[in-house]
Design a protein around this motif. Structure first.
Motif, PDB file in Angstrom:
ATOM      1  N   ILE A   9      -0.196  10.396   7.875  1.00 20.18           N
ATOM      2  CA  ILE A   9       1.218  10.070   8.093  1.00 20.18           C
ATOM      3  C   ILE A   9       1.776   9.337   6.875  1.00 20.18           C
ATOM      4  CG2 ILE A   9       2.825   8.733   9.512  1.00 20.18           C
ATOM      5  CD1 ILE A   9       0.887   9.167  11.868  1.00 20.18           C
ATOM      6  N   PHE A  10       1.061   8.285   6.436  1.00 24.66           N
ATOM      7  CA  PHE A  10       1.532   7.506   5.295  1.00 24.66           C
ATOM      8  C   PHE A  10       1.484   8.331   4.000  1.00 24.66           C
ATOM      9  CE2 PHE A  10       0.304   3.564   7.791  1.00 24.66           C
ATOM     10  CZ  PHE A  10       1.627   3.232   8.048  1.00 24.66           C
ATOM     11  N   TYR A  11       0.502   9.218   3.895  1.00 24.77           N
ATOM     12  CA  TYR A  11       0.410  10.056   2.693  1.00 24.77           C
ATOM     13  C   TYR A  11       1.624  10.964   2.569  1.00 24.77           C
ATOM     14  CZ  TYR A  11      -1.447  13.233  -0.829  1.00 24.77           C
ATOM     15  OH  TYR A  11      -1.624  13.981  -1.973  1.00 24.77           O
ATOM     16  N   PHE A  52       6.592   2.677  -4.371  1.00 24.94           N
ATOM     17  CA  PHE A  52       6.077   2.658  -2.998  1.00 24.94           C
ATOM     18  C   PHE A  52       5.567   4.037  -2.568  1.00 24.94           C
ATOM     19  CE2 PHE A  52       8.652  -1.227  -2.834  1.00 24.94           C
ATOM     20  CZ  PHE A  52       7.759  -2.082  -2.196  1.00 24.94           C
ATOM     21  N   GLY A  53       6.199   5.101  -3.058  1.00 28.14           N
ATOM     22  CA  GLY A  53       5.748   6.449  -2.725  1.00 28.14           C
ATOM     23  C   GLY A  53       4.359   6.725  -3.263  1.00 28.14           C
ATOM     24  N   ASN A  60      -3.761   6.326   0.814  1.00 34.59           N
ATOM     25  CA  ASN A  60      -4.023   7.114   2.026  1.00 34.59           C
ATOM     26  C   ASN A  60      -4.450   8.539   1.705  1.00 34.59           C
ATOM     27  OD1 ASN A  60      -2.911   5.254   4.356  1.00 34.59           O
ATOM     28  ND2 ASN A  60      -1.392   5.157   2.695  1.00 34.59           N
ATOM     29  N   ARG A  61      -5.131   8.708   0.574  1.00 35.59           N
ATOM     30  CA  ARG A  61      -5.579  10.054   0.203  1.00 35.59           C
ATOM     31  C   ARG A  61      -6.640  10.562   1.179  1.00 35.59           C
ATOM     32  NH1 ARG A  61      -7.283   9.893  -5.986  1.00 35.59           N
ATOM     33  NH2 ARG A  61      -8.100   7.869  -5.276  1.00 35.59           N
ATOM     34  N   THR A  62      -6.505  11.820   1.550  1.00 35.82           N
ATOM     35  CA  THR A  62      -7.499  12.490   2.395  1.00 35.82           C
ATOM     36  C   THR A  62      -7.805  13.850   1.785  1.00 35.82           C
ATOM     37  OG1 THR A  62      -5.755  13.413   3.795  1.00 35.82           O
ATOM     38  CG2 THR A  62      -6.728  11.339   4.514  1.00 35.82           C
TER      39      THR A  62
END
Length: 484
Positions: A9-11, A52-53, A60-62
């Protein structure tokens, strides 16, 4: 409580903020070219947004972005709320700076393609701020198209499951290939915008004006760079061009993809498009006859202004060629009804949407037939496909909640001091993402600058709910949504 992985979500929110930061380069360049000092506003806003982006993306990297049902509901609402805050920064920092409340309202109005403005006058704004308002509508429009085709059918809200691209797909994941689909819509959107710019320029509109109005016409947002909207130009050719492209922006973009691929009959085969075209023509011609018969306008002007303003309201754009509040109580009542209609699903327009009215009509017709023929089997089909009972329930629920929310928001707005006409029309235009209301203060030549902060926040919430098809936000209020 539900154990939820918030990293995807944050990513995604971080990625959206990064895109927003890069988009701020356009108004920055516009201010530099015009010699306006406001370019610093966009430099600072872009730097903050990009910081911030990128931070959210790095933290939050996945390996693979695949969202579950709950994650998608949260992302859809959270992304709009967060992105609107950063999009509001230039409005707060500029020389004609708005308050936090008004700036957030202006950004929400742009990204939800509502087109209601908190500025008292826009003609004195620097070119960068004007371009930023239009760009927000344009970016919001393409986001809405992607959401309406890719995300909302997956969430099965408001009957949107009718438009699942793969009805056999029963998974609870948003697949990565959705990005490929959105990319195709983006190219169509960009091409239509370019054609609109060229058409407006040939019609006699200055280039900067043409760029701004093209973005807000295709995005069906209605932000104008003139205080009297399109009436400022007094140019019939400009009005007809905008009428066409407002209407094109309210059609399903997936049909344009089919058109590009050589399926030239795809537009007319779509039931909602046929109904939408017929409805728009009948309403516009009917109003033109009334205006001519009552000696308010000549025949030519009656047709032109009727089609322009009816299309503007039906498509939830909100441009105005005249102050139609001067046409009498009949047209005013008509425009309030048109505020509720909206365009087609998978377009940039808001409102209830034409396909829901078709489903409601099918359900009503079936129910009436069953009264005198209870044993008769009456299958419901839409665009040649059977309509499940859950779709009908979903559409009926959406319509009920939509009308109920208009009444609730009208009461809340009335409690801030607005009279009945202003309150009910402001609630309807905010929830329908239309823009101009029907009162003298918020009408087609008015603005929302004089509203109290409480009313502004109520309308911001209404715009968000309307754009995200109500249930996408309301489901977050359910305690069972958060339980394991």
């Amino acid at each position: 409580m539900l154990s939820l992985d918030v990293r995807p979500i944050f990513y995604v929110i971080g990625a959206l903020l990064s895109v927003l930061a890069l988009a701020m380069a356009m108004p920055l360049v516009a201010d530099l070219a015009a010699g306006a000092d406001d370019w610093r506003v966009f430099a600072v806003s872009s730097a903050l947004t990009l910081f911030f982006g990128v931070l959210l993306m790095l933290m939050n990297r996945t390996e693979r972005i695949a969202l579950s049902l709950r994650q998608t509901f949260i992302l859809t609402t959270a992304a709009w709320v967060v992105v609107c805050f950063f999009a509001a920064l230039p409005f707060m920092f500029s020389a004609q700076g708005l308050s936090v409340t008004d700036a957030y309202f202006e950004a929400m109005s742009g990204l939800t393609t509502t087109g209601a403005s908190a500025y008292l006058t826009v003609s004195v704004l620097p070119p960068g701020v004007l371009l930023w308002r239009s760009l927000l509508v344009w970016l919001g429009g393409i986001g809405i198209v992607g959401m309406g085709i890719v995300i909302l059918p997956f969430l099965r809200v408001g009957g949107m499951q009718l438009f699942r691209s793969e009805s056999s797909d029963k998974s609870d994941k948003v697949v990565p290939r959705a990005a490929d689909m959105a990319l195709g819509f983006g190219w169509v959107y960009l091409a239509l915008t370019f054609i609109c710019i060229v058409s407006l320029r040939l019609a006699g509109m200055p280039m900067f004006d043409a760029i701004n109005h093209s973005m807000t016409a295709l995005g069906t947002g209605g932000f104008s760079i003139q205080d009297t909207s399109i009436g400022y130009y007094q140019n019939p050719a400009v009005e007809w061009v905008l009428t066409l492209f407002m209407f094109l922006g309210s059609l399903p973009f997936v049909r344009y993809i089919s058109l590009v691929r050589g399926d030239y009959g795809s537009l007319w085969r779509d039931s909602q498009i046929r109904t939408y075209v017929i409805f728009t023509v009948i309403v516009s011609l009917g109003l033109a006859v009334y205006l001519f018969a009552t000696d308010r306008l000549s025949a030519g002007d009656a047709i032109r202004h009727s089609f322009f303003n009816c299309v503007s309201i039906i498509t939830t754009t909100g441009f105005a060629s005249l102050d139609y509040l001067q046409w009498g109580p009949g047209p005013i009542a008509l425009f309030f009804i048109l505020t509720l209609v909206g365009g087609c699903t998978g377009s940039t327009s808001g409102g209830i949407k034409m396909f829901r009215f078709e489903i409601l009509w099918l359900a009503l017709r079936t129910q009436v037939n069953r009264l005198f023929s209870p044993n008769r089997v009456l299958p419901l089909t839409y665009n040649g496909k059977p309509v499940d009972a859950d779709v009908i329930i979903s559409v009926m629920s959406f319509t009920f909640v939509y009308i109920a929310l208009i009444l609730i928001f009208a009461v809340l707005l009335g409690m801030t001091g607005l009279d009945y006409t202003h309150a009910i029309s402001a609630a309807a235009t905010a929830l329908g993402n239309v823009g101009p209301g029907l009162g003298g203060m918020i009408g087609p030549v008015g603005n929302y600058e004089s509203l109290q902060d409480g009313a502004i926040w109520v309308m911001s919430l209404a715009m968000l709910l309307g754009r995200l098809e109500l249930f996408t936000v309301l489901v977050l209020l359910s305690p069972s949504f958060w339980r394991r």
